[in-house]
Design a protein around this motif. Structure first.
Motif, mmCIF file in Angstrom:
data_model
loop_
_atom_site.group_PDB
_atom_site.id
_atom_site.type_symbol
_atom_site.label_atom_id
_atom_site.label_comp_id
_atom_site.label_asym_id
_atom_site.label_seq_id
_atom_site.Cartn_x
_atom_site.Cartn_y
_atom_site.Cartn_z
ATOM 1 N N THR A 71 0.821 -1.210 0.000
ATOM 2 C CA THR A 71 0.000 0.000 0.000
ATOM 3 C C THR A 71 0.851 1.254 0.000
ATOM 4 O O THR A 71 0.346 2.353 -0.161
ATOM 5 N N LYS A 91 1.114 10.254 5.644
ATOM 6 C CA LYS A 91 -0.195 9.657 5.848
ATOM 7 C C LYS A 91 -0.506 9.635 7.354
ATOM 8 O O LYS A 91 0.279 9.126 8.143
ATOM 9 N N TYR A 92 -1.654 10.205 7.697
ATOM 10 C CA TYR A 92 -2.077 10.250 9.100
ATOM 11 C C TYR A 92 -2.235 8.817 9.628
ATOM 12 O O TYR A 92 -3.015 8.040 9.075
ATOM 13 N N MET A 94 -3.798 7.396 11.963
ATOM 14 C CA MET A 94 -5.114 6.945 12.398
ATOM 15 C C MET A 94 -6.111 6.842 11.247
ATOM 16 O O MET A 94 -7.174 6.238 11.396
ATOM 17 N N ASP A 95 -5.773 7.430 10.107
ATOM 18 C CA ASP A 95 -6.644 7.384 8.927
ATOM 19 C C ASP A 95 -5.787 7.720 7.715
ATOM 20 O O ASP A 95 -5.599 8.899 7.391
ATOM 21 N N GLU A 96 -5.281 6.729 7.024
ATOM 22 C CA GLU A 96 -4.315 6.954 5.956
ATOM 23 C C GLU A 96 -4.925 7.567 4.693
ATOM 24 O O GLU A 96 -4.197 7.864 3.741
ATOM 25 N N SER A 97 -6.219 7.794 4.697
ATOM 26 C CA SER A 97 -6.823 8.519 3.580
ATOM 27 C C SER A 97 -6.559 10.021 3.708
ATOM 28 O O SER A 97 -6.800 10.781 2.764
ATOM 29 N N LYS A 98 -6.047 10.443 4.869
ATOM 30 C CA LYS A 98 -5.771 11.857 5.121
ATOM 31 C C LYS A 98 -4.268 12.101 5.146
ATOM 32 O O LYS A 98 -3.502 11.270 5.625
ATOM 33 N N ASP A 99 -3.867 13.266 4.621
ATOM 34 C CA ASP A 99 -2.469 13.689 4.680
ATOM 35 C C ASP A 99 -2.313 14.744 5.766
ATOM 36 O O ASP A 99 -3.129 15.674 5.860
ATOM 37 N N TRP A 171 -0.822 10.315 18.787
ATOM 38 C CA TRP A 171 -1.015 9.124 17.943
ATOM 39 C C TRP A 171 0.285 8.409 17.577
ATOM 40 O O TRP A 171 0.282 7.489 16.768
ATOM 41 N N LYS A 178 5.459 5.898 5.237
ATOM 42 C CA LYS A 178 4.216 6.676 5.194
ATOM 43 C C LYS A 178 4.470 8.135 4.843
ATOM 44 O O LYS A 178 3.528 8.923 4.737
#
Length: 206
Positions: A71, A91-92, A94-99, A171, A178
């Protein structure tokens, strides 16, 4: 359709395809644009700053959407290592859809601690002229944290707006794979249509 019209049509299609390929290569391997949505990096980065981020500062890798085995994309070769003080997009966790964008504070193997708002690296206070202070209170986690040892291949990230940043204190550390890229330049900045911040445009980051 005449021969000349057919040739013009083919030339137009070829130009569009080449432009799309160039755009893909630039975004995948060279630079990517990001907009600052929050105040976690004030005063260094303002809400409404638009950045170009270099994607080859640390690793050159195949984009994850064309390399199906991972990924994070396959690393072709390393071009350098993140340094303390670098401002990076990642990539955050806690939620890798967010930068997210923060500053590198702790390197692999470092012992990081906050004591009454002061950051200590391996027992020594860190000089941080970029930090913004807005609250004199001393709170747990936010202002007193650790010590922790940064794992191998990971980085401890903090926002410059230290009392208003959601970062590694909450976090954890960020894995190298990442990291999206390193902040390069502010190419546009505005607070609104009537508030274009010309003095910020062209600001470079080391």
């Amino acid at each position: 359709m005449s021969h000349d019209s057919m040739k013009q049509f083919r030339d137009t299609i070829e130009a569009i395809v080449v432009a799309l390929l160039l755009a893909f290569v630039i975004r995948a391997f060279i630079v990517q644009a990001f907009k600052i949505p929050s105040g976690s990096m004030l005063d260094t980065l303002q809400i409404g700053d638009h950045l170009l981020v270099t994607k080859f500062a640390y690793d050159v890798r195949l984009p994850s959407d064309i390399w199906l085995d991972t990924t994070d994309g396959k690393v072709l070769y390393k071009t350098g290592d993140p340094e303390r003080g670098d401002i990076i997009v990642f990539k955050y966790p806690m939620d890798e859809s967010k930068d997210f964008i923060k500053r590198v504070i702790g390197l692999p193997g470092d012992t990081v601690e906050l004591r009454d708002k002061v950051v200590y690296i391996n027992g020594e206070p860190l000089d941080e002229p970029y930090v913004r202070r807005t609250d004199a209170r001393i709170l747990p986690v936010r202002d007193n944290f650790g010590p922790i040892v940064v794992p191998d291949g990971e980085y401890f990230m903090l926002g410059d707006n230290r009392e208003g940043s959601h970062d590694s204190r909450w976090w954890g550390t960020v894995k190298r794979q990442k990291i999206v890229g390193k902040a390069l330049i502010i190419y546009w900045s505005w607070g609104s249509l009537t508030d274009i911040r010309f003095d910020r445009i062209g600001t470079m980051f080391n």
